[in-house]
Design a protein around this motif. Structure first.
Motif, PDB file in Angstrom:
ATOM      1  N   ASP A   1       9.147   0.652   0.826  1.00 37.68           N
ATOM      2  CA  ASP A   1       9.743   1.620  -0.098  1.00 37.68           C
ATOM      3  C   ASP A   1       8.676   2.616  -0.544  1.00 37.68           C
ATOM      4  OD1 ASP A   1      11.120   3.050  -1.959  1.00 37.68           O
ATOM      5  OD2 ASP A   1      11.726   1.341  -3.192  1.00 37.68           O
ATOM      6  N   LEU A   2       8.721   3.838   0.002  1.00 38.53           N
ATOM      7  CA  LEU A   2       7.714   4.847  -0.301  1.00 38.53           C
ATOM      8  C   LEU A   2       7.974   5.557  -1.618  1.00 38.53           C
ATOM      9  CD1 LEU A   2       7.267   6.438   3.245  1.00 38.53           C
ATOM     10  CD2 LEU A   2       5.990   4.564   2.211  1.00 38.53           C
ATOM     11  N   THR A   3       9.118   5.283  -2.265  1.00 36.73           N
ATOM     12  CA  THR A   3       9.445   5.945  -3.528  1.00 36.73           C
ATOM     13  C   THR A   3       8.747   5.283  -4.715  1.00 36.73           C
ATOM     14  OG1 THR A   3      11.419   4.586  -3.896  1.00 36.73           O
ATOM     15  CG2 THR A   3      11.699   6.601  -2.611  1.00 36.73           C
ATOM     16  N   VAL A   4       8.280   4.053  -4.534  1.00 38.55           N
ATOM     17  CA  VAL A   4       7.582   3.338  -5.605  1.00 38.55           C
ATOM     18  C   VAL A   4       6.100   3.688  -5.541  1.00 38.55           C
ATOM     19  CG1 VAL A   4       7.092   1.055  -6.574  1.00 38.55           C
ATOM     20  CG2 VAL A   4       9.260   1.476  -5.424  1.00 38.55           C
ATOM     21  N   GLY A   5       5.460   3.765  -6.705  1.00 38.66           N
ATOM     22  CA  GLY A   5       4.040   4.120  -6.738  1.00 38.66           C
ATOM     23  C   GLY A   5       3.123   2.987  -6.363  1.00 38.66           C
ATOM     24  N   MET A   6       3.651   1.973  -5.707  1.00 38.03           N
ATOM     25  CA  MET A   6       2.855   0.813  -5.280  1.00 38.03           C
ATOM     26  C   MET A   6       3.200   0.521  -3.826  1.00 38.03           C
ATOM     27  SD  MET A   6       2.482  -2.887  -7.169  1.00 38.03           S
ATOM     28  CE  MET A   6       4.243  -3.262  -7.093  1.00 38.03           C
ATOM     29  N   SER A   7       2.237   0.739  -2.939  1.00 36.86           N
ATOM     30  CA  SER A   7       2.501   0.552  -1.514  1.00 36.86           C
ATOM     31  C   SER A   7       2.143  -0.841  -1.021  1.00 36.86           C
ATOM     32  CB  SER A   7       1.739   1.606  -0.697  1.00 36.86           C
ATOM     33  OG  SER A   7       0.355   1.547  -0.969  1.00 36.86           O
ATOM     34  N   CYS A   8       1.512  -1.649  -1.866  1.00 36.36           N
ATOM     35  CA  CYS A   8       1.167  -3.025  -1.500  1.00 36.36           C
ATOM     36  C   CYS A   8       0.898  -3.801  -2.783  1.00 36.36           C
ATOM     37  CB  CYS A   8      -0.060  -3.024  -0.601  1.00 36.36           C
ATOM     38  SG  CYS A   8      -0.624  -4.650  -0.064  1.00 36.36           S
ATOM     39  N   PRO A   9       1.624  -4.895  -3.019  1.00 34.67           N
ATOM     40  CA  PRO A   9       2.761  -5.411  -2.239  1.00 34.67           C
ATOM     41  C   PRO A   9       4.073  -4.802  -2.739  1.00 34.67           C
ATOM     42  CG  PRO A   9       2.269  -6.927  -4.016  1.00 34.67           C
ATOM     43  CD  PRO A   9       1.291  -5.787  -4.156  1.00 34.67           C
TER      44      PRO A   9
ATOM     45  N   LEU B   1      -3.884  -5.229  -3.993  1.00 37.43           N
ATOM     46  CA  LEU B   1      -3.028  -4.361  -4.802  1.00 37.43           C
ATOM     47  C   LEU B   1      -3.361  -2.904  -4.496  1.00 37.43           C
ATOM     48  CD1 LEU B   1      -0.929  -4.079  -7.130  1.00 37.43           C
ATOM     49  CD2 LEU B   1      -2.871  -4.033  -8.709  1.00 37.43           C
ATOM     50  N   VAL B   2      -2.353  -2.140  -4.074  1.00 36.23           N
ATOM     51  CA  VAL B   2      -2.512  -0.704  -3.826  1.00 36.23           C
ATOM     52  C   VAL B   2      -1.475   0.004  -4.683  1.00 36.23           C
ATOM     53  CG1 VAL B   2      -2.549   1.144  -2.117  1.00 36.23           C
ATOM     54  CG2 VAL B   2      -3.239  -1.172  -1.461  1.00 36.23           C
ATOM     55  N   CYS B   3      -1.902   0.490  -5.832  1.00 37.22           N
ATOM     56  CA  CYS B   3      -0.955   1.057  -6.809  1.00 37.22           C
ATOM     57  C   CYS B   3      -1.534   2.349  -7.388  1.00 37.22           C
ATOM     58  CB  CYS B   3      -0.681   0.051  -7.919  1.00 37.22           C
ATOM     59  SG  CYS B   3       0.613   0.565  -9.057  1.00 37.22           S
TER      60      CYS B   3
ATOM     61  N   LEU C   1       2.484   1.286 -13.906  1.00 40.47           N
ATOM     62  CA  LEU C   1       2.958   0.164 -13.094  1.00 40.47           C
ATOM     63  C   LEU C   1       1.819  -0.809 -12.827  1.00 40.47           C
ATOM     64  CD1 LEU C   1       5.133  -1.235 -11.436  1.00 40.47           C
ATOM     65  CD2 LEU C   1       4.603   0.321  -9.533  1.00 40.47           C
ATOM     66  N   LYS C   2       0.637  -0.284 -12.556  1.00 40.38           N
ATOM     67  CA  LYS C   2      -0.518  -1.144 -12.289  1.00 40.38           C
ATOM     68  C   LYS C   2      -0.852  -1.997 -13.510  1.00 40.38           C
ATOM     69  CE  LYS C   2      -5.408  -0.900 -11.075  1.00 40.38           C
ATOM     70  NZ  LYS C   2      -6.528  -0.002 -10.707  1.00 40.38           N
ATOM     71  N   GLU C   3      -0.852  -1.413 -14.687  1.00 40.89           N
ATOM     72  CA  GLU C   3      -1.155  -2.159 -15.902  1.00 40.89           C
ATOM     73  C   GLU C   3      -0.111  -3.249 -16.150  1.00 40.89           C
ATOM     74  OE1 GLU C   3      -3.254  -3.679 -18.610  1.00 40.89           O
ATOM     75  OE2 GLU C   3      -3.996  -1.906 -17.531  1.00 40.89           O
ATOM     76  N   SER C   4       1.144  -2.936 -15.806  1.00 38.07           N
ATOM     77  CA  SER C   4       2.212  -3.927 -15.952  1.00 38.07           C
ATOM     78  C   SER C   4       1.996  -5.106 -14.998  1.00 38.07           C
ATOM     79  CB  SER C   4       3.566  -3.272 -15.681  1.00 38.07           C
ATOM     80  OG  SER C   4       4.595  -4.224 -15.657  1.00 38.07           O
TER      81      SER C   4
END
Length: 673
Positions: A554-562, A589-591, A596-599
Motif C-alpha cells: 500500500d503506497l498510500t500509507v506513509g510507512m513502506s515497511c512493514p 521500520l521504514v516510515c 505514524l512513526k511515533e505511534s
C-alpha cells in the motif's frame, strides 16, 4: 491607453473591437504566434489552390504573410469590427487583389455551404470562450456549426490557441463527436523573442462525413520536436498531454530566470512508446560561485546505480552537484525498458532538450559538458521479468557497481526506484591449469556478469544491522575456549523458519539468488499474520529470534515497511508470545510519517519493555531491537564484544569473510528508547 475589456463578455462585442482598433491605429496586433513559428504547421494543411476563410482576422499580418510567401492567395478575411476591416482594406488595397476583407459575424455567415477548404482562426475561439457560462457555450456551438457548414468534406479547421483546458476540451469534444479527425500541434517557440511563456498550439480538425452509430474517435498530438503524431485514447488524455507541455514550458521559463531553491524532477518520454526514457533532476548549488566554465553540466547516472544514495536522494544529488563544482547540475537516470547507444548517443539525443533547463545568463551557444562515473553509462542486464498476482510486475537484473563488482537485484516495478533484494555476484575463478583466453583484437563488448551468488556479503546496511542485533540474545558471555558459548553463537547450528506470502518470490529466490531449503532452513508459504497467530495459539515461546523485513504493497500509507497490521498491538502481543523470554524481536521500520512513526514506537514500548534502535545513515530505515524482559539491558562495550564473537562464529570454514562489514561497528550507534 485602455485596450483591455471591462468584462470578458466584451470580447464578443463589435463596439469593443471598433474602439480597440481605432485606439491601436495601424499597428498590427498579434495575440500570439508569429508567422515564422506558425508557418511550418500551416504549410502542412494549406495548399496554394485552397480557398481559405480567416475568422476574426483583426489587423493581424498573418493573411498578408501567407499571401506574400505564396502559401495561398484566395483568402477571405472576416471580422465583426467595421473599423478594422476598413483599415485592412486600405492596407492591402491593390497589392493583394485576390484577397478580400468583409464585415461579417462568424456566428451568422453569408457564405454558401461547403464553400471553403480551410477555415483559419488565430485566437478568435480563445477570445470568445472566456468562461463556461451557458450563453457563452451556446455562442461557441453556433460558431462551430457555422464553420462546419461552410467547410467542404476533407476541409480543415485550423485553430491557433493557447489551449486553456476548457477551450481545448470544448473544441475536441464537439468535432470528435461529429466524426472529425482531431490533431493538436505544438508550435515551436522562438526562444528569447517568444511573447508568451505558454506554448502556442494549433488544433487541426479535419472534416469527415458523419458515420451513423458510434465511430471510433481519432485523436492525436504532435509535439514540437517531432513530425509524427502520437495517437491518444480519449479527450481527457489529450487535454492532459497538452497540460504536461504547458507545465514544462512554465518550468523552463522559471528555470531560465531564477535559481531553483528546491530540486526539480521531470520525465522525458520515448517518442514511439510514450514510456519514460530519462528521469531528470535539476539541482542548483548556491555555494558554488559560477563562472563561464562551471555554470551548467549534465551528469549521466550509470545504469542500475540510480537507487544509490548519491544519485537517488535529494541530499545525495545536492552533494554530487557541490563536489562536481557546477552552479547547476542536471542528473539523468536511464530507464531499464529502454535501449541506449552509449554516451555519445545519449549526448546527441539530450543536447537540445537539456539546454531548455539552462540557468539564467548562460550564453546560447555555450558548450555544456556531459559527465558520468568512469565516462560510461554502466551495464544493466535483465535476467528475468514476470508478473506476480501479489507483487505485480517485477524484474531481476544484473548491474555493474564500482570497479569490477556486479550485483543482482530484484525490483518491483510499481516502485521502480527501490531495490527490493540485492546480492553481490562472485567473479568467475579459472580452474587449475586452465589458460586465460587471448584478448580479442576487436573492441570488447560490456563484460558478461557472473552468475554465482556471493553469500558472504550483505549488500544492505539495514540487513547488517539486523544480523548484528543477534548479539543482544541472552546467554553466557563468549569466553576463549568456552565451547558451549561458541556453539550458542555459531549460527551454523541454527534452525530457521522463513515465512513468505508470495510463491513467485520463493521461485525467484531459488532460481536467481542461490536460495535453498534444507533440514535447518524451511520456507512456509503463508501470510505472516496468519502464521504467527497460529503459532501463538499452538506453540508459544519457541523462538530465540524473530525478524520482520516485510514490504508493504500500500503506497498510500506513509510507512513502506512493514504493513500497518504487523505493528498493531494485538499482533505484537502474539509475536511476544512465540518469543522466548530471553529472545529478541528485530523489526525493519521504514516510515516517513512522523506521527505514524511515533505511534508505532509507542505501541512497541507497550508490548516490549526493552527497546533498542539503530538508524541507518543516509536511509529512512530504522532497525528496532525489542526484548520481552528489561533485565537484558547491555552496555555498548558488552555489545561490541558479543558482536565480534558472533562475527567470528559466522565465518564459514574455507570461505573468505567479507571485511566490509564488521558487526561490532554496526552496534556503535545503537541507543535505548
Amino acid at each position: 491607453m485602455e485596450l483591455l475589456p471591462r468584462s470578458p463578455a466584451e470580447f464578443g462585442s463589435a463596439r469593443y473591437w471598433d474602439r480597440f482598433f481605432r485606439q491601436r491605429g495601424q499597428r498590427a496586433f498579434e495575440w500570439y504566434g508569429a508567422f515564422p513559428e506558425l508557418c511550418p504547421v500551416l504549410h502542412k494543411y494549406v495548399r496554394p489552390r485552397d480557398k481559405v476563410l480567416v475568422v476574426g482576422c483583426g489587423n493581424s499580418e498573418l493573411s498578408e504573410q501567407m499571401y506574400d510567401v505564396g502559401m495561398c492567395e484566395d483568402i477571405v478575411n472576416i471580422d465583426i469590427s467595421d473599423a478594422v476591416i476598413r483599415q485592412m482594406q486600405e492596407r492591402s488595397g491593390s497589392r493583394r487583389p485576390k484577397m478580400s476583407y468583409l464585415v461579417m459575424d462568424m456566428l451568422q455567415m453569408d457564405f454558401p455551404d461547403a464553400h471553403f477548404q480551410v477555415v483559419l482562426d488565430k485566437g478568435t475561439l480563445d477570445a470568445l470562450l472566456t468562461d463556461e457560462e451557458e450563453a457563452t457555450l451556446a455562442k461557441v456551438d453556433q460558431m462551430f456549426a457555422e464553420i462546419s457548414r461552410v467547410l467542404q468534406v476533407g476541409g480543415r479547421y485550423l485553430c491557433v490557441s493557447l489551449a486553456q483546458a476548457h477551450v481545448l476540451k470544448k473544441a475536441v469534444e464537439y468535432f470528435s463527436r461529429e466524426g472529425w479527425v482531431v490533431r493538436v500541434h505544438q508550435v515551436a517557440g522562438s526562444g528569447d523573442n517568444q511573447q508568451f511563456v505558454l506554448p502556442v498550439f494549433v488544433y487541426v480538425m479535419t472534416k469527415f462525413r458523419k458515420i451513423p452509430g458510434s465511430a471510433p474517435q481519432i485523436l492525436e498530438i504532435c509535439p514540437e520536436e517531432q513530425d509524427k503524431p502520437m495517437r491518444v485514447k480519449s479527450v481527457e488524455r489529450l487535454v492532459a498531454a497538452v497540460k504536461d507541455r504547458q507545465h514544462y514550458a512554465l518550468l523552463c521559463s522559471q528555470l531560465s530566470k531564477t535559481p531553483c531553491r528546491e530540486q526539480v524532477s521531470l520525465d522525458l518520454c520515448d517518442k514511439e512508446s510514450g514510456k519514460p526514457r530519462y528521469t531528470l533532476h535539476v539541482v542548483d548549488s548556491p555555494s558554488v560561485k559560477p563562472s563561464r566554465e562551471n555554470r551548467f553540466a549534465i551528469f549521466i547516472i550509470p545504469q542500475g546505480r540510480e537507487t544509490e544514495w548519491l544519485f537517488g536522494t535529494e541530499e545525495g544529488r545536492r552533494q554530487l552537484a557541490t563536489s562536481a563544482g557546477f552552479g547547476r547540475l542536471v542528473t539523468v537516470a536511464l530507464h531499464r525498458e529502454q535501449h541506449y547507444e552509449g554516451m555519445a548517443g545519449i549526448q546527441a539525443e539530450l543536447s537540445g532538450k537539456v539546454m531548455e533547463l539552462a540557468p539564467p545568463g548562460l550564453p546560447a551557444r555555450q558548450q555544456v559538458p556531459f559527465l558520468s562515473v568512469g565516462g560510461d553509462i554502466g551495464v544493466r542486464a535483465v535476467r528475468h521479468q514476470d508478473t506476480s498476482p501479489l507483487s505485480g510486475e517485477y524484474v531481476v537484473e544484473d548491474v555493474k557497481g564500482d570497479g569490477t563488482c556486479y550485483f543482482r537485484r530484484l525490483i518491483f516495478l510499481r516502485n521502480r526506484n527501490v531495490v527490493q533484494s540485492e546480492a553481490r555476484l562472485l567473479a568467475p575463478t579459472p580452474l587449475p591449469g586452465q589458460k586465460k583466453r587471448r584478448k580479442d583484437k576487436k573492441k570488447p563488448s560490456p563484460a558478461e556478469p557472473p552468475a554465482a551468488i556471493d553469500k558472504s556479503y550483505l549488500c544492505c546496511e539495514h540487513h547488517k544491522a539486523m544480523v548484528a542485533g543477534l548479539c543482544l540474545l541472552e546467554g553466557p558471555d563468549p569466553l576463549p575456549g568456552d565451547k558451549a558459548s561458541s556453539e550458542r553463537l555459531c549460527w551454523g547450528q541454527a534452525h530457521v523458519a522463513v515465512v513468505e506470502i508470495d510463491p513467485s518470490m520463493l521461485e525467484v529466490a531459488t532460481r536467481w539468488f542461490g536460495f535453498s531449503q534444507g533440514d535447518r532452513m524451511q520456507v512456509h508459504l503463508s501470510d505472516g499474520l496468519d502464521y504467527v497467530a497460529k503459532l501463538a495459539a499452538e506453540a508459544p515461546a519457541q523462538y530465540d529470534a524473530i525478524m520482520f523485513d516485510v514490504d508493504s504493497k500500500d503506497l498510500t500509507v506513509g510507512m513502506s515497511c512493514p504493513p500497518p497490521a504487523f505493528v498493531e498491538k494485538p499482533f505484537l502481543q502474539k509475536v511476544k508470545t512465540i518469543l522466548k523470554p530471553e529472545g529478541i524481536f528485530v523489526l525493519n521500520l521504514v516510515c516517513r510519517d512522523a506521527r505514524l512513526k511515533e505511534s508505532v514506537l509507542a505501541t512497541l514500548r507497550d508490548v516490549f519493555p526493552l527497546l533498542y534502535t539503530r538508524r541507518i545513515e543516509g536511509e529512512v530505515n530504522e532497525i528496532l531491537f525489542c526484548q520481552p524482559s528489561p533485565e537484558g539491558r547491555r552496555d555498548p562495550a558488552e555489545l561490541g564484544a558479543r558482536a565480534r564473537a558472533l562475527e567470528g562464529a559466522l565465518r564459514e570454514p574455507g570461505r573468505p569473510w567479507d571485511s566490509s562489514y564488521v558487526l561490532a561497528d554496526m552496534l556503535q550507534a545503537v541507543r535505548i528508547l
